[in-house]
Design a protein around this motif. Structure first.
Motif, PDB file in Angstrom:
ATOM      1  N   PRO A   1       0.841  -1.204   0.000  1.00 26.83           N
ATOM      2  CA  PRO A   1       0.000   0.000   0.000  1.00 26.83           C
ATOM      3  C   PRO A   1       0.872   1.249   0.000  1.00 26.83           C
ATOM      4  CG  PRO A   1      -0.732  -1.582   1.657  1.00 26.83           C
ATOM      5  CD  PRO A   1       0.600  -2.070   1.156  1.00 26.83           C
ATOM      6  N   MET A   2       0.391   2.294  -0.679  1.00 20.14           N
ATOM      7  CA  MET A   2       1.230   3.500  -0.824  1.00 20.14           C
ATOM      8  C   MET A   2       0.391   4.764  -0.892  1.00 20.14           C
ATOM      9  SD  MET A   2       2.264   3.261  -4.888  1.00 20.14           S
ATOM     10  CE  MET A   2       1.981   1.487  -5.107  1.00 20.14           C
ATOM     11  N   VAL A   3       1.077   5.873  -0.599  1.00 22.57           N
ATOM     12  CA  VAL A   3       0.560   7.218  -0.854  1.00 22.57           C
ATOM     13  C   VAL A   3       1.618   7.920  -1.689  1.00 22.57           C
ATOM     14  CG1 VAL A   3      -0.098   9.428   0.181  1.00 22.57           C
ATOM     15  CG2 VAL A   3      -0.742   7.281   1.308  1.00 22.57           C
ATOM     16  N   VAL A   4       1.174   8.603  -2.748  1.00 24.57           N
ATOM     17  CA  VAL A   4       2.097   9.239  -3.702  1.00 24.57           C
ATOM     18  C   VAL A   4       1.915  10.752  -3.655  1.00 24.57           C
ATOM     19  CG1 VAL A   4       2.848   9.324  -6.104  1.00 24.57           C
ATOM     20  CG2 VAL A   4       1.871   7.208  -5.182  1.00 24.57           C
ATOM     21  N   ALA A   5       3.040  11.468  -3.650  1.00 24.96           N
ATOM     22  CA  ALA A   5       2.975  12.935  -3.640  1.00 24.96           C
ATOM     23  C   ALA A   5       4.045  13.502  -4.551  1.00 24.96           C
ATOM     24  CB  ALA A   5       3.152  13.463  -2.226  1.00 24.96           C
ATOM     25  N   TYR A   6       3.802  14.724  -5.034  1.00 31.39           N
ATOM     26  CA  TYR A   6       4.845  15.425  -5.790  1.00 31.39           C
ATOM     27  C   TYR A   6       4.661  16.925  -5.673  1.00 31.39           C
ATOM     28  CZ  TYR A   6       8.814  15.769  -8.820  1.00 31.39           C
ATOM     29  OH  TYR A   6      10.076  16.000  -9.274  1.00 31.39           O
ATOM     30  N   LYS A   7       5.785  17.607  -5.532  1.00 35.62           N
ATOM     31  CA  LYS A   7       5.798  19.074  -5.563  1.00 35.62           C
ATOM     32  C   LYS A   7       6.835  19.529  -6.584  1.00 35.62           C
ATOM     33  CE  LYS A   7       4.286  20.406  -0.884  1.00 35.62           C
ATOM     34  NZ  LYS A   7       3.411  21.546  -1.176  1.00 35.62           N
ATOM     35  N   PHE A   8       6.404  20.381  -7.502  1.00 35.33           N
ATOM     36  CA  PHE A   8       7.319  20.998  -8.461  1.00 35.33           C
ATOM     37  C   PHE A   8       7.774  22.341  -7.903  1.00 35.33           C
ATOM     38  CE2 PHE A   8       4.269  18.448 -10.814  1.00 35.33           C
ATOM     39  CZ  PHE A   8       5.058  17.718 -11.680  1.00 35.33           C
TER      40      PHE A   8
ATOM     41  N   TYR B   1      -4.560  11.286 -14.020  1.00 37.52           N
ATOM     42  CA  TYR B   1      -3.737  10.953 -12.855  1.00 37.52           C
ATOM     43  C   TYR B   1      -2.266  11.160 -13.202  1.00 37.52           C
ATOM     44  CZ  TYR B   1      -8.110   8.432 -12.147  1.00 37.52           C
ATOM     45  OH  TYR B   1      -9.435   8.111 -12.061  1.00 37.52           O
ATOM     46  N   PHE B   2      -1.413  11.221 -12.166  1.00 44.74           N
ATOM     47  CA  PHE B   2       0.016  11.358 -12.454  1.00 44.74           C
ATOM     48  C   PHE B   2       0.837  10.186 -11.934  1.00 44.74           C
ATOM     49  CE2 PHE B   2      -0.469  13.575  -8.376  1.00 44.74           C
ATOM     50  CZ  PHE B   2       0.608  13.083  -7.629  1.00 44.74           C
ATOM     51  N   SER B   3       0.303   9.388 -11.013  1.00 47.91           N
ATOM     52  CA  SER B   3       1.067   8.240 -10.511  1.00 47.91           C
ATOM     53  C   SER B   3       0.827   7.033 -11.419  1.00 47.91           C
ATOM     54  CB  SER B   3       0.677   7.902  -9.074  1.00 47.91           C
ATOM     55  OG  SER B   3      -0.668   7.473  -9.003  1.00 47.91           O
ATOM     56  N   LEU B   4       1.875   6.251 -11.636  1.00 45.76           N
ATOM     57  CA  LEU B   4       1.793   5.142 -12.584  1.00 45.76           C
ATOM     58  C   LEU B   4       0.740   4.088 -12.212  1.00 45.76           C
ATOM     59  CD1 LEU B   4       5.546   4.776 -13.528  1.00 45.76           C
ATOM     60  CD2 LEU B   4       3.663   5.202 -15.112  1.00 45.76           C
TER      61      LEU B   4
ATOM     62  N   VAL C   1      -4.525   4.339  -5.915  1.00 47.45           N
ATOM     63  CA  VAL C   1      -3.749   4.752  -4.744  1.00 47.45           C
ATOM     64  C   VAL C   1      -3.943   6.255  -4.527  1.00 47.45           C
ATOM     65  CG1 VAL C   1      -2.058   2.927  -5.197  1.00 47.45           C
ATOM     66  CG2 VAL C   1      -1.601   5.237  -6.028  1.00 47.45           C
ATOM     67  N   PRO C   2      -3.890   6.728  -3.275  1.00 45.08           N
ATOM     68  CA  PRO C   2      -4.019   8.164  -3.039  1.00 45.08           C
ATOM     69  C   PRO C   2      -2.829   8.921  -3.627  1.00 45.08           C
ATOM     70  CG  PRO C   2      -4.277   6.901  -0.995  1.00 45.08           C
ATOM     71  CD  PRO C   2      -3.742   5.957  -2.024  1.00 45.08           C
ATOM     72  N   GLU C   3      -3.110   9.989  -4.382  1.00 45.83           N
ATOM     73  CA  GLU C   3      -2.039  10.816  -4.946  1.00 45.83           C
ATOM     74  C   GLU C   3      -2.351  12.285  -4.689  1.00 45.83           C
ATOM     75  OE1 GLU C   3      -2.117   9.710  -9.206  1.00 45.83           O
ATOM     76  OE2 GLU C   3      -3.257  11.533  -9.576  1.00 45.83           O
TER      77      GLU C   3
ATOM     78  N   ALA D   1      -0.717  16.303  -5.423  1.00 49.44           N
ATOM     79  CA  ALA D   1       0.271  17.131  -6.101  1.00 49.44           C
ATOM     80  C   ALA D   1       0.210  18.569  -5.605  1.00 49.44           C
ATOM     81  CB  ALA D   1       0.048  17.099  -7.616  1.00 49.44           C
ATOM     82  N   GLN D   2       1.358  19.172  -5.553  1.00 47.43           N
ATOM     83  CA  GLN D   2       1.531  20.604  -5.275  1.00 47.43           C
ATOM     84  C   GLN D   2       0.770  21.065  -4.026  1.00 47.43           C
ATOM     85  OE1 GLN D   2       3.880  21.420  -7.139  1.00 47.43           O
ATOM     86  NE2 GLN D   2       4.137  23.618  -6.927  1.00 47.43           N
ATOM     87  N   HIS D   3      -0.263  21.917  -4.162  1.00 47.29           N
ATOM     88  CA  HIS D   3      -0.936  22.496  -2.993  1.00 47.29           C
ATOM     89  C   HIS D   3      -1.756  21.459  -2.230  1.00 47.29           C
ATOM     90  CE1 HIS D   3       0.413  26.202  -4.703  1.00 47.29           C
ATOM     91  NE2 HIS D   3      -0.358  26.081  -5.772  1.00 47.29           N
ATOM     92  N   ASP D   4      -2.122  20.361  -2.889  1.00 50.29           N
ATOM     93  CA  ASP D   4      -2.861  19.300  -2.199  1.00 50.29           C
ATOM     94  C   ASP D   4      -1.942  18.415  -1.359  1.00 50.29           C
ATOM     95  OD1 ASP D   4      -5.366  20.031  -3.172  1.00 50.29           O
ATOM     96  OD2 ASP D   4      -5.115  18.845  -4.999  1.00 50.29           O
ATOM     97  N   ALA D   5      -0.650  18.478  -1.633  1.00 47.27           N
ATOM     98  CA  ALA D   5       0.312  17.649  -0.897  1.00 47.27           C
ATOM     99  C   ALA D   5       0.656  18.340   0.429  1.00 47.27           C
ATOM    100  CB  ALA D   5       1.563  17.413  -1.738  1.00 47.27           C
ATOM    101  N   THR D   6      -0.265  18.258   1.367  1.00 47.15           N
ATOM    102  CA  THR D   6      -0.093  18.881   2.688  1.00 47.15           C
ATOM    103  C   THR D   6       0.173  17.805   3.728  1.00 47.15           C
ATOM    104  OG1 THR D   6      -2.445  18.708   3.243  1.00 47.15           O
ATOM    105  CG2 THR D   6      -1.740  20.705   2.061  1.00 47.15           C
ATOM    106  N   VAL D   7       0.698  18.231   4.868  1.00 50.62           N
ATOM    107  CA  VAL D   7       0.948  17.301   5.973  1.00 50.62           C
ATOM    108  C   VAL D   7      -0.352  16.606   6.372  1.00 50.62           C
ATOM    109  CG1 VAL D   7       1.669  17.130   8.386  1.00 50.62           C
ATOM    110  CG2 VAL D   7       2.950  18.596   6.811  1.00 50.62           C
ATOM    111  N   GLU D   8      -1.442  17.373   6.458  1.00 51.21           N
ATOM    112  CA  GLU D   8      -2.721  16.813   6.896  1.00 51.21           C
ATOM    113  C   GLU D   8      -3.234  15.766   5.904  1.00 51.21           C
ATOM    114  OE1 GLU D   8      -1.988  20.065   6.680  1.00 51.21           O
ATOM    115  OE2 GLU D   8      -1.724  20.375   8.846  1.00 51.21           O
ATOM    116  N   HIS D   9      -3.240  16.095   4.609  1.00 53.98           N
ATOM    117  CA  HIS D   9      -3.746  15.152   3.607  1.00 53.98           C
ATOM    118  C   HIS D   9      -2.921  13.864   3.576  1.00 53.98           C
ATOM    119  CE1 HIS D   9      -5.772  18.523   1.015  1.00 53.98           C
ATOM    120  NE2 HIS D   9      -6.540  18.108   2.010  1.00 53.98           N
ATOM    121  N   LEU D  10      -1.610  14.020   3.600  1.00 55.09           N
ATOM    122  CA  LEU D  10      -0.749  12.841   3.491  1.00 55.09           C
ATOM    123  C   LEU D  10      -0.820  11.983   4.752  1.00 55.09           C
ATOM    124  CD1 LEU D  10       2.411  14.376   1.750  1.00 55.09           C
ATOM    125  CD2 LEU D  10       0.545  13.116   0.709  1.00 55.09           C
TER     126      LEU D  10
END
Length: 380
Positions: free
Chosen positions: A287-294, A310-313, A323-325, A327-336
């Motif tokens: 199981p995984m959670v995927v995040a990315y920040k540019f 989607y952006f995760s493979l 899987v939960p993914e 990006a950018q402003h959605d990649a917060t401590v709370e969400h992850l």
């Protein structure tokens, strides 16, 4: 086995390309024992006989702003490689991934009558779809790692082969968690969360502070958790350790030198930076959670041009939010933190059967298939 000794030019721009290229070169050496390989590659391709004309690490630059900072060096390397290939006239040129670097080289050598292949389809189906016209001018054949990519090239009359993914060939269908823990010396009875913020310096600088804060938050909820991070080199491990001291000094964290796949197999859940590692995690079936920040500039351009849902493979392959993914402003401590906590529950195990189905789709013996097509093109 052929007595002919072709000159084969290959350029891989980073570690994942080095891995793809090494298997293909191994197969080509079976067919052409006296072949000469020149271009750019890392230790794996060099072990298969490649003479690397410039350091592969110089090409491993990601993000628009980062590329601008290395532009003069990249252009100098590209000019040198083009001149070398035009002078030596290889039987075939194979660019492995790194399309912004490899496709302009392919265009120049194809114009000079040299057969060209691009291994790993650019994400042209996802963003900047107009690039297909430039790709057609640059390459004679595309090797697709993902099943839905070939249909896109068929629509545009560009020869393409779905070779599958070498990782699907090399990663076993079942990877025992306790055995993996024994191999990397982790407590067999603890609950382990893998933290993988990327392999590049810039990625780690962007993603590690966020991931460490998520781990800290998760630990407050579940004090029994333990965390582990595999690092590609001692330099990246030192960088990550320094960030840990800054953002989560009390975190019960083990840093492992290399062995990233075994470390992932040892974990109960993973927090990942988007990239090939998400495919590895899917094939290992964790199981995984995927995040990315540019960085800001890259994000402003990408958000206007990106077309895929989607952006995760794993999600791209499944065509659904498997899987939960974030990006950018959605990649917060709370969400992850919330998503990662969910991945540690029994409900997350339901996705693993879909991971297994996708694994079978991608298992095509890519090294052999890619070498077969290269051989056909050389013979032609």
């Amino acid at each position: 086995m052929s007595k002919y000794a072709p000159l084969i030019a290959v350029i891989a721009g980073e570690h994942s390309g080095d891995l793809l290229g090494s298997g293909m070169l191994r197969e080509l050496r079976q067919r052409y024992p006296n072949a000469e390989f020149i271009g750019v590659g890392g230790p794996l391709m060099q072990a298969e006989g490649l003479t690397s004309l410039v350091p592969m690490d110089d090409l491993a630059v990601m993000g628009i702003a980062e590329v601008l900072g290395s532009l003069f060096k990249l252009l100098r390397h590209r000019r040198f490689l083009v001149n070398t290939f035009l002078e030596r006239r290889p039987d075939i040129f194979i660019g492995i991934d790194a399309p912004d670097f490899n496709l302009p080289i392919a265009k120049k050598v194809k114009a000079a009558g040299i057969t060209t292949v691009h291994y790993v389809s650019p994400s042209v189906w996802a963003w900047r779809q107009g690039r297909i016209h430039g790709i057609k001018q640059s390459v004679d054949h595309v090797f697709c790692l993902l099943p839905f990519e070939k249909a896109f090239y068929d629509q545009h009359n560009l020869p393409a082969t779905f070779v599958g993914h070498p990782l699907a060939d090399s990663i076993p269908a079942v990877w025992d968690k306790r055995q993996a823990r024994a191999e990397v010396d982790l407590d067999a009875d603890a609950t382990w969360v893998g933290i993988l913020p990327g392999s590049r310096k810039g990625e780690i600088a962007r993603m590690a502070p966020l991931f460490l804060q998520v781990a800290q938050q998760l630990l407050q909820r579940q004090p029994h958790l333990r965390f582990v991070t595999p690092m590609i080199s001692s330099a990246r491990a030192a960088q990550f350790r320094a960030l840990q001291q800054q953002f989560a000094p009390q975190l019960p964290l083990t840093i492992i030198d290399g062995a990233s796949r075994t470390t992932m197999a040892a974990c109960d859940a993973l927090l990942l930076t988007s990239g090939t590692v998400t495919l590895e995690a899917m094939l290992i079936k964790r199981p995984m959670v995927v995040a990315y920040k540019f960085n800001w500039l890259s994000y402003q351009l990408i958000k206007r041009l990106f077309k895929a849902a989607y952006f995760s493979l794993p999600n791209l392959l499944a065509g659904q939010p498997l899987v939960p993914e974030f990006a950018q402003h959605d990649a917060t401590v709370e969400h992850l933190t919330e998503a990662l906590a969910t991945q540690l529950t029994p409900a997350a195990q339901e996705t693993l059967a879909t991971f297994a189905d996708l694994h079978q789709q991608l298992r095509r013996n890519a090294d052999v298939l890619s070498a077969d097509v290269v051989q056909q093109l050389i013979n032609r």
